[in-house]
Design an enzyme around this catalytic site. Sequence first.
Site, mmCIF file in Angstrom:
data_model
loop_
_atom_site.group_PDB
_atom_site.id
_atom_site.type_symbol
_atom_site.label_atom_id
_atom_site.label_comp_id
_atom_site.label_asym_id
_atom_site.label_seq_id
_atom_site.Cartn_x
_atom_site.Cartn_y
_atom_site.Cartn_z
ATOM 1 N N GLU A 266 68.183 48.683 16.510
ATOM 2 C CA GLU A 266 68.199 47.448 15.708
ATOM 3 C C GLU A 266 68.656 46.352 16.647
ATOM 4 O OE1 GLU A 266 69.381 44.385 14.169
ATOM 5 O OE2 GLU A 266 70.855 45.390 12.897
ATOM 6 N N CYS A 300 72.147 38.640 13.441
ATOM 7 C CA CYS A 300 70.775 38.729 13.958
ATOM 8 C C CYS A 300 69.733 38.373 12.911
ATOM 9 C CB CYS A 300 70.514 40.106 14.544
ATOM 10 S SG CYS A 300 71.022 41.464 13.483
ATOM 11 N N GLU A 396 67.594 33.849 21.314
ATOM 12 C CA GLU A 396 68.648 34.136 20.341
ATOM 13 C C GLU A 396 69.951 33.498 20.817
ATOM 14 O OE1 GLU A 396 70.031 37.832 17.586
ATOM 15 O OE2 GLU A 396 69.696 38.269 19.700
#
Length: 508
Positions: A266, A300, A396
């Site tokens: 993940e 996230c 990110e």
Amino acid sequence: MDHREHSREAALALAEGFGGRAQYIAGRLRSGSSGRTHPVVDPATGETVCGYELAGAADVDAAVTAAAQALPDWAGATPGERSDALHGFAAALSARAADLALAESLQCGKPIKLSTEFDVPGTVDNTVFFAGASRQLEGKAAAEYSGDHTSYVRREPVGVVGSIAPWNYPLQMAAWKVLPAIAAGNTIVLKPAELTPLTSLMFAQAATDAGIPDGVVNVVTGTGPDAGEHLVGHPGVAMTSFTGSTAVGRRVAELATRGVKRLHLELGGKAPFVVFDDADLEAAAHGAVAGALINTGQDCTAATRAYVQRPLYDAFVAAVADLFATVRLGDPFDPATDLGPLISHAQRDRVAGFVKRARDYATVVTGGAAPDGKGAYYRPTLITGAPQDSEIVQAEIFGPVLVVLPFDGDDEGLRLANDTPYGLAASAWTRDVFRAHRATREIKAGCVWVNDHIPIISEMPHGGAKSSGFGKDMSAYSFEEYTQVKHVMFDNTAVARKDWHRTIFGDR
């Protein structure tokens, strides 16, 4: 002494109670063997709250050995026995709810209302869910598919699982890693982030207190290059589960592949927040602020790229800017605080670097600076005018930064939503059911919310696509990761010479 000071003192006492030990192996706290120490730092003050000795290879070996020794009995327990143990685990966590929230806010800088109302109850609910799910491992119905044989499917534990969890949600990520694994009959060695070990250790202690056998849940706290890589490559570990950045995920995959291990990843995200021109503007603005700023943006699935259809664009930017101005930065132990610090000054500086570079090609509408003081705080930041291919849109950031871009037609909005390497989560905002269904079909992500952004529930899976990884946390779907499917086939004819043998030797 006000409530905030009392809460911080209580949290400090919890940290000191570990006595400098951050390894939990075979049901016991112990010191690491690496010879190197690491601090746990309160990101709201920059002060060290405790220190501990990092795990080395010997600690990982001991934890894997403990997990391997516990595996036969735990895997051999009935689903009902594992379910009862997990129900006890949930009760033990509930009894420690206040302490878990205090420790989580201390080590992460989370506002206490987030720890109390989201992290802890979510963890308890996950535990209750898997207590029930452990009794419902499913397979294909037994039947005579060939006509001459009875076939059925068994779901069996994979074995010892080595899991690596991140620092943004230490308690919930411990739960997401541990619970489906042990509910399915595996045993586990969890490596939490070295910045935030406290609640993972408390989680493991609660498992022992609830009667889960020693060695089923183990914790080793060390650095990635040392403890993490040794855990992933350990020959006694049958499966690796990792949550973290895509860059580190690639390294984990490389190491796991060498041992042909089961792998669950993940990874990072860059969630699009697509606002069509028929959306409820007020709802979308409030959703964007909550979705972008949860956990100080260190999530996230956080809303990071808002694409707004041009008729609503200016009003949306103005509404979000106004709401950002109302967000209260402050002491995490103050119940009125909305936004806590980032996890560290290094992370704050990383976020500030993204924003500083963006000023060369975009407009910082509000925020874009750290407030005065010693904590790792950063103001909610709203950016417009960035090109789609710019760093601030594509990378990110993991901080309280929202970029807003306009689009014209629906085709363009959905194309832009998919135009990053990531595919973890997204949301679409519209009153039109056809637009909503189209968005949920065409956006490439593991989760697409409609007219909301962020909520998760134990019954539904969480996991990504593309560079956001593969595999699912939570839900019964997570058992796909943590069980081995075995086909069992019985001959029903009692005939020595089967008809199909003639394809190998002899005649009909």
